[in-house]
Design a protein around this motif. Structure first.
Motif, PDB file in Angstrom:
ATOM      1  N   LYS A   1       0.838  -1.204   0.000  1.00  0.00           N
ATOM      2  CA  LYS A   1       0.000   0.000   0.000  1.00  0.00           C
ATOM      3  C   LYS A   1       0.872   1.254   0.000  1.00  0.00           C
ATOM      4  O   LYS A   1       0.609   2.205  -0.730  1.00  0.00           O
ATOM      5  CB  LYS A   1      -0.904  -0.028   1.231  1.00  0.00           C
ATOM      6  CG  LYS A   1      -2.069   0.881   1.154  1.00  0.00           C
ATOM      7  CD  LYS A   1      -3.099   0.283   0.230  1.00  0.00           C
ATOM      8  CE  LYS A   1      -4.412   1.014   0.413  1.00  0.00           C
ATOM      9  NZ  LYS A   1      -5.233   0.903  -0.770  1.00  0.00           N
ATOM     10  N   ALA A   2       1.913   1.249   0.836  1.00  0.00           N
ATOM     11  CA  ALA A   2       2.785   2.423   0.956  1.00  0.00           C
ATOM     12  C   ALA A   2       3.762   2.552  -0.208  1.00  0.00           C
ATOM     13  O   ALA A   2       4.104   3.667  -0.610  1.00  0.00           O
ATOM     14  CB  ALA A   2       3.559   2.360   2.271  1.00  0.00           C
ATOM     15  N   TYR A   3       4.215   1.402  -0.739  1.00  0.00           N
ATOM     16  CA  TYR A   3       5.240   1.413  -1.791  1.00  0.00           C
ATOM     17  C   TYR A   3       4.855   0.458  -2.917  1.00  0.00           C
ATOM     18  O   TYR A   3       5.472  -0.601  -3.078  1.00  0.00           O
ATOM     19  CB  TYR A   3       6.600   1.013  -1.209  1.00  0.00           C
ATOM     20  CG  TYR A   3       7.024   1.843  -0.023  1.00  0.00           C
ATOM     21  CD1 TYR A   3       7.471   3.147  -0.192  1.00  0.00           C
ATOM     22  CD2 TYR A   3       6.960   1.325   1.267  1.00  0.00           C
ATOM     23  CE1 TYR A   3       7.848   3.912   0.899  1.00  0.00           C
ATOM     24  CE2 TYR A   3       7.334   2.084   2.362  1.00  0.00           C
ATOM     25  CZ  TYR A   3       7.779   3.382   2.170  1.00  0.00           C
ATOM     26  OH  TYR A   3       8.149   4.144   3.246  1.00  0.00           O
ATOM     27  N   PRO A   4       3.859   0.787  -3.707  1.00  0.00           N
ATOM     28  CA  PRO A   4       3.419  -0.139  -4.762  1.00  0.00           C
ATOM     29  C   PRO A   4       4.523  -0.458  -5.773  1.00  0.00           C
ATOM     30  O   PRO A   4       4.501  -1.518  -6.400  1.00  0.00           O
ATOM     31  CB  PRO A   4       2.238   0.587  -5.426  1.00  0.00           C
ATOM     32  CG  PRO A   4       2.235   1.973  -4.911  1.00  0.00           C
ATOM     33  CD  PRO A   4       3.063   2.007  -3.665  1.00  0.00           C
ATOM     34  N   GLN A   5       5.502   0.411  -5.901  1.00  0.00           N
ATOM     35  CA  GLN A   5       6.615   0.170  -6.822  1.00  0.00           C
ATOM     36  C   GLN A   5       7.508  -0.984  -6.350  1.00  0.00           C
ATOM     37  O   GLN A   5       8.321  -1.503  -7.109  1.00  0.00           O
ATOM     38  CB  GLN A   5       7.453   1.438  -7.035  1.00  0.00           C
ATOM     39  CG  GLN A   5       8.310   1.850  -5.855  1.00  0.00           C
ATOM     40  CD  GLN A   5       7.587   2.658  -4.775  1.00  0.00           C
ATOM     41  OE1 GLN A   5       6.356   2.751  -4.748  1.00  0.00           O
ATOM     42  NE2 GLN A   5       8.367   3.252  -3.868  1.00  0.00           N
ATOM     43  N   LEU A   6       7.328  -1.405  -5.096  1.00  0.00           N
ATOM     44  CA  LEU A   6       8.130  -2.503  -4.543  1.00  0.00           C
ATOM     45  C   LEU A   6       7.421  -3.850  -4.659  1.00  0.00           C
ATOM     46  O   LEU A   6       7.767  -4.799  -3.954  1.00  0.00           O
ATOM     47  CB  LEU A   6       8.453  -2.240  -3.068  1.00  0.00           C
ATOM     48  CG  LEU A   6       9.361  -1.054  -2.768  1.00  0.00           C
ATOM     49  CD1 LEU A   6       9.567  -0.906  -1.265  1.00  0.00           C
ATOM     50  CD2 LEU A   6      10.694  -1.200  -3.474  1.00  0.00           C
ATOM     51  N   TYR A   7       6.436  -3.947  -5.547  1.00  0.00           N
ATOM     52  CA  TYR A   7       5.617  -5.154  -5.670  1.00  0.00           C
ATOM     53  C   TYR A   7       6.467  -6.424  -5.714  1.00  0.00           C
ATOM     54  O   TYR A   7       6.350  -7.295  -4.856  1.00  0.00           O
ATOM     55  CB  TYR A   7       4.737  -5.041  -6.921  1.00  0.00           C
ATOM     56  CG  TYR A   7       3.778  -6.183  -7.096  1.00  0.00           C
ATOM     57  CD1 TYR A   7       2.531  -6.149  -6.495  1.00  0.00           C
ATOM     58  CD2 TYR A   7       4.103  -7.287  -7.871  1.00  0.00           C
ATOM     59  CE1 TYR A   7       1.630  -7.183  -6.655  1.00  0.00           C
ATOM     60  CE2 TYR A   7       3.214  -8.328  -8.040  1.00  0.00           C
ATOM     61  CZ  TYR A   7       1.974  -8.273  -7.429  1.00  0.00           C
ATOM     62  OH  TYR A   7       1.098  -9.314  -7.596  1.00  0.00           O
ATOM     63  N   TRP A   8       7.339  -6.547  -6.716  1.00  0.00           N
ATOM     64  CA  TRP A   8       8.130  -7.780  -6.887  1.00  0.00           C
ATOM     65  C   TRP A   8       9.200  -7.921  -5.810  1.00  0.00           C
ATOM     66  O   TRP A   8       9.493  -9.023  -5.354  1.00  0.00           O
ATOM     67  CB  TRP A   8       8.738  -7.860  -8.285  1.00  0.00           C
ATOM     68  CG  TRP A   8       7.664  -8.054  -9.307  1.00  0.00           C
ATOM     69  CD1 TRP A   8       7.201  -7.134 -10.216  1.00  0.00           C
ATOM     70  CD2 TRP A   8       6.877  -9.239  -9.511  1.00  0.00           C
ATOM     71  NE1 TRP A   8       6.181  -7.683 -10.959  1.00  0.00           N
ATOM     72  CE2 TRP A   8       5.958  -8.974 -10.561  1.00  0.00           C
ATOM     73  CE3 TRP A   8       6.845 -10.488  -8.903  1.00  0.00           C
ATOM     74  CZ2 TRP A   8       5.043  -9.912 -11.010  1.00  0.00           C
ATOM     75  CZ3 TRP A   8       5.923 -11.431  -9.360  1.00  0.00           C
ATOM     76  CH2 TRP A   8       5.040 -11.141 -10.397  1.00  0.00           C
ATOM     77  N   THR A   9       9.764  -6.799  -5.394  1.00  0.00           N
ATOM     78  CA  THR A   9      10.757  -6.838  -4.320  1.00  0.00           C
ATOM     79  C   THR A   9      10.110  -7.320  -3.027  1.00  0.00           C
ATOM     80  O   THR A   9      10.671  -8.171  -2.322  1.00  0.00           O
ATOM     81  CB  THR A   9      11.390  -5.448  -4.108  1.00  0.00           C
ATOM     82  OG1 THR A   9      11.962  -5.006  -5.340  1.00  0.00           O
ATOM     83  CG2 THR A   9      12.447  -5.477  -3.026  1.00  0.00           C
ATOM     84  N   ALA A  10       8.929  -6.807  -2.725  1.00  0.00           N
ATOM     85  CA  ALA A  10       8.223  -7.219  -1.506  1.00  0.00           C
ATOM     86  C   ALA A  10       7.857  -8.699  -1.560  1.00  0.00           C
ATOM     87  O   ALA A  10       7.987  -9.413  -0.568  1.00  0.00           O
ATOM     88  CB  ALA A  10       6.973  -6.362  -1.306  1.00  0.00           C
ATOM     89  N   LEU A  11       7.407  -9.167  -2.730  1.00  0.00           N
ATOM     90  CA  LEU A  11       7.100 -10.593  -2.877  1.00  0.00           C
ATOM     91  C   LEU A  11       8.346 -11.441  -2.650  1.00  0.00           C
ATOM     92  O   LEU A  11       8.283 -12.479  -1.983  1.00  0.00           O
ATOM     93  CB  LEU A  11       6.527 -10.888  -4.259  1.00  0.00           C
ATOM     94  CG  LEU A  11       5.097 -10.434  -4.522  1.00  0.00           C
ATOM     95  CD1 LEU A  11       4.671 -10.807  -5.939  1.00  0.00           C
ATOM     96  CD2 LEU A  11       4.146 -11.040  -3.525  1.00  0.00           C
ATOM     97  N   ALA A  12       9.462 -10.998  -3.197  1.00  0.00           N
ATOM     98  CA  ALA A  12      10.716 -11.740  -3.033  1.00  0.00           C
ATOM     99  C   ALA A  12      11.157 -11.741  -1.566  1.00  0.00           C
ATOM    100  O   ALA A  12      11.534 -12.786  -1.023  1.00  0.00           O
ATOM    101  CB  ALA A  12      11.805 -11.150  -3.922  1.00  0.00           C
ATOM    102  N   VAL A  13      11.109 -10.598  -0.920  1.00  0.00           N
ATOM    103  CA  VAL A  13      11.534 -10.485   0.478  1.00  0.00           C
ATOM    104  C   VAL A  13      10.648 -11.349   1.373  1.00  0.00           C
ATOM    105  O   VAL A  13      11.148 -12.095   2.238  1.00  0.00           O
ATOM    106  CB  VAL A  13      11.530  -9.005   0.934  1.00  0.00           C
ATOM    107  CG1 VAL A  13      11.626  -8.877   2.444  1.00  0.00           C
ATOM    108  CG2 VAL A  13      12.663  -8.246   0.256  1.00  0.00           C
TER     109      VAL A  13
END
Length: 140
Positions: free
Chosen positions: A34-46
Protein backbone atom coordinates in the motif's frame (compact mmCIF):
# COMPACT_ATOMS: atom_id res chain seq x y z
CA UNK A 1 8.84 4.18 7.85
CA UNK A 2 11.08 4.23 4.77
CA UNK A 3 11.31 1.54 2.07
CA UNK A 4 14.30 -0.26 3.60
CA UNK A 5 12.77 -0.41 7.07
CA UNK A 6 9.48 -1.61 5.60
CA UNK A 7 11.22 -4.42 3.73
CA UNK A 8 13.15 -5.39 6.87
CA UNK A 9 9.89 -5.51 8.85
CA UNK A 10 8.35 -7.62 6.08
CA UNK A 11 11.30 -10.03 6.09
CA UNK A 12 11.21 -10.34 9.89
CA UNK A 13 7.47 -10.91 10.08
CA UNK A 14 7.63 -13.41 7.19
CA UNK A 15 10.44 -15.33 8.84
CA UNK A 16 8.72 -15.46 12.23
CA UNK A 17 5.36 -16.40 10.69
CA UNK A 18 6.97 -19.54 9.23
CA UNK A 19 8.39 -20.74 12.52
CA UNK A 20 6.59 -22.36 15.41
CA UNK A 21 5.99 -18.84 16.81
CA UNK A 22 2.57 -17.34 16.18
CA UNK A 23 2.21 -14.46 13.81
CA UNK A 24 1.18 -13.46 10.34
CA UNK A 25 2.95 -11.50 7.68
CA UNK A 26 0.02 -10.76 5.40
CA UNK A 27 -0.80 -7.46 7.12
CA UNK A 28 2.82 -6.33 6.81
CA UNK A 29 2.87 -7.29 3.11
CA UNK A 30 -0.37 -5.35 2.63
CA UNK A 31 1.12 -2.30 4.38
CA UNK A 32 4.32 -2.38 2.33
CA UNK A 33 2.44 -2.76 -0.95
CA UNK A 34 0.00 0.00 0.00
CA UNK A 35 2.79 2.42 0.96
CA UNK A 36 5.24 1.41 -1.79
CA UNK A 37 3.42 -0.14 -4.76
CA UNK A 38 6.62 0.17 -6.82
CA UNK A 39 8.13 -2.50 -4.54
CA UNK A 40 5.62 -5.15 -5.67
CA UNK A 41 8.13 -7.78 -6.89
CA UNK A 42 10.76 -6.84 -4.32
CA UNK A 43 8.22 -7.22 -1.51
CA UNK A 44 7.10 -10.59 -2.88
CA UNK A 45 10.72 -11.74 -3.03
CA UNK A 46 11.53 -10.49 0.48
CA UNK A 47 8.41 -12.08 1.99
CA UNK A 48 9.02 -15.35 0.15
CA UNK A 49 12.69 -15.56 1.15
CA UNK A 50 11.94 -14.69 4.78
CA UNK A 51 9.10 -17.21 4.98
CA UNK A 52 11.17 -19.90 3.27
CA UNK A 53 14.08 -19.38 5.63
CA UNK A 54 11.67 -19.59 8.56
CA UNK A 55 10.37 -22.88 7.16
CA UNK A 56 13.91 -24.15 6.75
CA UNK A 57 14.60 -23.29 10.39
CA UNK A 58 11.71 -25.61 11.29
CA UNK A 59 13.23 -28.20 8.94
CA UNK A 60 16.54 -27.81 10.83
CA UNK A 61 14.75 -28.30 14.17
CA UNK A 62 13.36 -31.55 12.79
CA UNK A 63 16.88 -32.74 12.03
CA UNK A 64 17.70 -32.53 15.74
CA UNK A 65 14.64 -34.36 17.07
CA UNK A 66 15.16 -37.66 18.88
CA UNK A 67 14.39 -41.06 17.40
CA UNK A 68 10.89 -42.19 16.46
CA UNK A 69 10.00 -43.88 19.77
CA UNK A 70 10.85 -40.82 21.83
CA UNK A 71 9.04 -38.57 19.37
CA UNK A 72 5.92 -40.76 19.45
CA UNK A 73 5.82 -40.56 23.25
CA UNK A 74 6.19 -36.79 23.27
CA UNK A 75 3.63 -36.21 20.52
CA UNK A 76 1.13 -38.71 21.94
CA UNK A 77 0.90 -40.43 18.57
CA UNK A 78 -0.01 -37.32 16.53
CA UNK A 79 2.28 -38.02 13.61
CA UNK A 80 0.13 -36.56 10.82
CA UNK A 81 2.97 -34.47 9.35
CA UNK A 82 5.27 -37.48 9.21
CA UNK A 83 2.63 -39.58 7.50
CA UNK A 84 2.01 -36.90 4.87
CA UNK A 85 5.70 -36.36 4.13
CA UNK A 86 6.32 -40.11 3.91
CA UNK A 87 3.33 -40.56 1.60
CA UNK A 88 3.80 -37.57 -0.70
CA UNK A 89 7.51 -36.74 -0.39
CA UNK A 90 8.87 -33.24 -0.72
CA UNK A 91 6.06 -31.98 -3.03
CA UNK A 92 3.83 -31.87 0.08
CA UNK A 93 6.00 -28.93 1.17
CA UNK A 94 4.15 -26.82 -1.39
CA UNK A 95 1.65 -26.64 1.50
CA UNK A 96 4.24 -25.46 4.03
CA UNK A 97 2.52 -22.06 4.09
CA UNK A 98 -0.75 -23.48 5.48
CA UNK A 99 -1.26 -22.37 9.10
CA UNK A 100 -0.58 -25.07 11.71
CA UNK A 101 0.07 -27.98 9.33
CA UNK A 102 2.81 -26.15 7.45
CA UNK A 103 5.02 -26.07 10.53
CA UNK A 104 4.42 -29.78 11.10
CA UNK A 105 5.33 -30.57 7.50
CA UNK A 106 8.60 -28.63 7.70
CA UNK A 107 9.63 -30.26 10.98
CA UNK A 108 8.61 -33.70 9.67
CA UNK A 109 10.65 -33.20 6.50
CA UNK A 110 13.72 -32.39 8.58
CA UNK A 111 13.14 -35.30 10.92
CA UNK A 112 12.77 -37.68 7.97
CA UNK A 113 15.93 -36.15 6.52
CA UNK A 114 14.44 -35.53 3.11
CA UNK A 115 16.80 -33.88 0.66
CA UNK A 116 17.19 -30.30 1.89
CA UNK A 117 17.57 -28.82 -1.60
CA UNK A 118 14.33 -30.43 -2.74
CA UNK A 119 12.63 -29.35 0.49
CA UNK A 120 13.88 -25.79 0.00
CA UNK A 121 12.66 -25.69 -3.61
CA UNK A 122 9.14 -26.91 -2.82
CA UNK A 123 8.86 -24.70 0.25
CA UNK A 124 9.99 -21.63 -1.69
CA UNK A 125 7.58 -22.35 -4.56
CA UNK A 126 4.60 -22.81 -2.26
CA UNK A 127 5.38 -19.77 -0.18
CA UNK A 128 5.97 -17.55 -3.23
CA UNK A 129 2.69 -18.68 -4.84
CA UNK A 130 0.86 -17.84 -1.63
CA UNK A 131 2.31 -14.33 -1.37
CA UNK A 132 1.73 -13.77 -5.08
CA UNK A 133 -1.96 -14.74 -4.69
CA UNK A 134 -2.31 -12.44 -1.66
CA UNK A 135 -0.65 -9.54 -3.46
CA UNK A 136 -2.73 -10.11 -6.59
CA UNK A 137 -5.91 -10.09 -4.49
CA UNK A 138 -4.86 -6.75 -3.00
CA UNK A 139 -4.21 -5.13 -6.38
CA UNK A 140 -6.96 -2.94 -7.80
Amino acid sequence: MDEQSSLLALFTSSFLAATLLPGGSEAVLFGVLKAYPQLYWTALAVASVGNTLGGMSSYAIGRFLPDEKALMQKSKGNMRGLVWVRKHGTPILLLSWVPLIGDLLCVAAGWLRVNWISALAFMAAGKFMRYWAIAAAMSP
